[in-house]
Design a protein around this motif. Sequence first.
Motif, short mmCIF file in Angstrom:
data_model
loop_
_atom_site.label_atom_id
_atom_site.label_comp_id
_atom_site.label_asym_id
_atom_site.label_seq_id
_atom_site.Cartn_x
_atom_site.Cartn_y
_atom_site.Cartn_z
N THR A 15 1.13 -1.50 0.15
CA THR A 15 -0.10 0.04 -0.24
C THR A 15 1.29 0.99 -0.22
O THR A 15 0.06 2.31 0.39
CB THR A 15 -0.82 -0.01 1.61
OG1 THR A 15 0.15 -0.63 2.73
CG2 THR A 15 -2.22 -0.99 1.43
N ALA A 16 2.08 1.20 -0.04
CA ALA A 16 2.83 1.89 -0.21
C ALA A 16 4.55 1.74 -1.62
O ALA A 16 4.42 0.89 -1.20
CB ALA A 16 3.41 2.66 0.81
N ASP A 17 5.13 3.22 -1.52
CA ASP A 17 6.23 2.80 -1.87
C ASP A 17 6.99 2.74 -1.21
O ASP A 17 8.06 3.29 -0.74
CB ASP A 17 6.62 4.37 -2.63
CG ASP A 17 5.96 4.77 -4.01
OD1 ASP A 17 4.36 4.96 -3.58
OD2 ASP A 17 6.10 4.92 -5.35
N VAL A 18 7.89 0.99 -1.05
CA VAL A 18 8.67 0.67 0.24
C VAL A 18 9.38 -0.30 -0.96
O VAL A 18 9.30 -0.68 -1.66
CB VAL A 18 7.37 0.15 1.22
CG1 VAL A 18 6.93 0.95 2.51
CG2 VAL A 18 6.38 -1.12 -0.22
N PRO A 19 11.00 -0.08 -0.43
CA PRO A 19 11.62 -0.89 -1.54
C PRO A 19 11.02 -2.79 -1.17
O PRO A 19 11.35 -2.73 0.48
CB PRO A 19 12.94 -0.68 -0.17
CG PRO A 19 12.61 0.64 -0.05
CD PRO A 19 11.63 1.25 0.70
N THR A 20 11.61 -3.39 -1.50
CA THR A 20 11.47 -4.78 -1.17
C THR A 20 12.07 -5.39 -1.42
O THR A 20 12.88 -5.21 -2.55
CB THR A 20 10.19 -5.01 -1.59
OG1 THR A 20 9.59 -5.23 -2.76
CG2 THR A 20 8.64 -4.54 -0.82
#
Length: 297
Positions: free
Chosen positions: A78-83
């Motif tokens: 649900t967010a721009d997150v590094p994975t």
Amino acid sequence: MTRTLLETARRYAEAHADAAGIAVTPLSGVAIVRQTSPSALQYAVSKPLVALVLQGAKRVAMGSDTFNFGAGESLLITADVPTVSQITQATATAPYVSLVLDLDAAVIESLVMEMGPAPSLAGAPVRVDPTEAEVADAAWRLLRLLDRPASVPILQKQLIRELHFWLLSGRHGGAIRNLGVPESHAQRIGRAVALIRDNLAKPLRVEQLAAAAGMSPSSFHEHFRAVTSLSPLQFQKQLRLIEARRLMLSEGQMIGHAAYAVGYESVPQFTREYGRMFGLPPARDMKAAKTRLQTAA
């Protein structure tokens, strides 16, 4: 329904997937991923999306949180997150297959207004839940349009909207709802993230990012970490390193060129931070990646 959805997605992916195993469809924001063997670690900064796993299994890590999931489950971001992700179960006869839908904030906002008040759900920006029957059914009817190309421009909009509706109505609904609430923390932090993305190689002051989000610097720091799990500086650093790795892997850029392209002024500093994030310094990482490609070929 899940079996029929798998067969439809697999058939399209087998005919259209690129070398990376990704089949981009003419449906807005919809792609299919197909892999016939377990993958190496993949680093990315994902935009808000939902991935319906139809066959095989995958692992996704965000910070200290790790999620293992497989067929019949959905990954929500649900967010721009590094994975960091890795396909863990896939074979030539039973490939990993997933349907990926980019979450459309405008569609969500419109639906939230029509659906009326309901609780939003704060918490981690990455989660895994079982895929609900209504979601799978809407996804299957959406993919069926691919067999009738003339229907895509006429019918895709309403079916994508319906798919968003069922996502909002189900287990994922509370988390997705935040994306459609005007001037919510998620939307305001999203503007700051877009500014970082668009100015990747430029130094940005916290005051600039806070102004984009319409927050004070102290409030911005707090909400940025709550939404993305990282500080603005950590987020920018990880985004730069991921982009530099892409430039070296996909475009063959030299280490120094990639470092400068994403805003580093010191190659030794870039090399140190790259090694901390990816586990190997750039030269060794590129060599290992080429070896994997030659082995796969």
